[in-house]
Design a protein around this motif. Sequence first.
Motif, PDB file in Angstrom:
ATOM      1  N   ARG A 135      30.266  39.400  49.538  1.00 53.83           N
ATOM      2  CA  ARG A 135      31.699  39.256  48.678  1.00 53.83           C
ATOM      3  C   ARG A 135      31.315  39.568  47.618  1.00 53.83           C
ATOM      4  O   ARG A 135      30.227  39.305  46.651  1.00 53.83           O
ATOM      5  N   HIS A 136      32.383  40.776  46.966  1.00 58.36           N
ATOM      6  CA  HIS A 136      32.729  41.145  45.085  1.00 58.36           C
ATOM      7  C   HIS A 136      33.794  40.349  44.614  1.00 58.36           C
ATOM      8  O   HIS A 136      33.980  40.962  45.986  1.00 58.36           O
ATOM      9  N   LEU A 137      33.588  40.583  43.700  1.00 56.99           N
ATOM     10  CA  LEU A 137      35.156  40.710  43.438  1.00 56.99           C
ATOM     11  C   LEU A 137      34.909  41.228  41.888  1.00 56.99           C
ATOM     12  O   LEU A 137      34.446  40.634  41.165  1.00 56.99           O
ATOM     13  N   PHE A 138      35.155  42.524  41.949  1.00 58.59           N
ATOM     14  CA  PHE A 138      35.483  43.527  40.972  1.00 58.59           C
ATOM     15  C   PHE A 138      36.978  43.459  40.009  1.00 58.59           C
ATOM     16  O   PHE A 138      37.216  43.938  40.497  1.00 58.59           O
ATOM     17  N   PRO A 139      36.051  43.460  38.867  1.00 55.72           N
ATOM     18  CA  PRO A 139      36.938  44.067  37.945  1.00 55.72           C
ATOM     19  C   PRO A 139      38.025  45.496  37.811  1.00 55.72           C
ATOM     20  O   PRO A 139      37.195  46.265  37.348  1.00 55.72           O
TER      21      PRO A 139
END
Length: 166
Positions: A135-139
């Motif tokens: 899981r990633h949360l890219f800005p």
Amino acid sequence: MLPAATLESAAALLDLLRSRGLTVATAESCTGGLIAAALTAVPGSSDVVLGGFVTYSNGMKTRLLGVPEEILSTVGAVSEACAERMASGALHAAGADIAVAVTGIAGPGGGSAEKPVGLVYIGVARRGMPTEVRRHLFPGDRAEVRAATVAEAVQSTMRMAEPLTR
């Protein structure tokens, strides 16, 4: 347009796959084919890249990759379960040794408190090994999220290709 560093990483991935005698396929939602584009931008990629699936809609995820409708209706397309099934489905459908799948919310709309813009799941499947999903949360804006997703997908595929056995 993808950054030069991503294209250099794609070339390094293809060299690694070639040295291991491995083939790759892609399954993409939020990137819309950018991973396949990065890989095939490298001259000589056709001996390693078998093809890709752009499954932007849920129906295409089910029809082409075998993602169960139950996953889509319960946890949704942007989920670990969906990324895992997309990767394993692409591996099987393409007959590849490794498949990378991405699903997420690139924005600017479509996000929620539970699933914000920038949330991306990247799954990599390799024959004979458990599928890995991160899981990633890219800005950033839509272009930045998509570019970061491509870069990380290439790196994740490289990690899966590196060991001969796990």
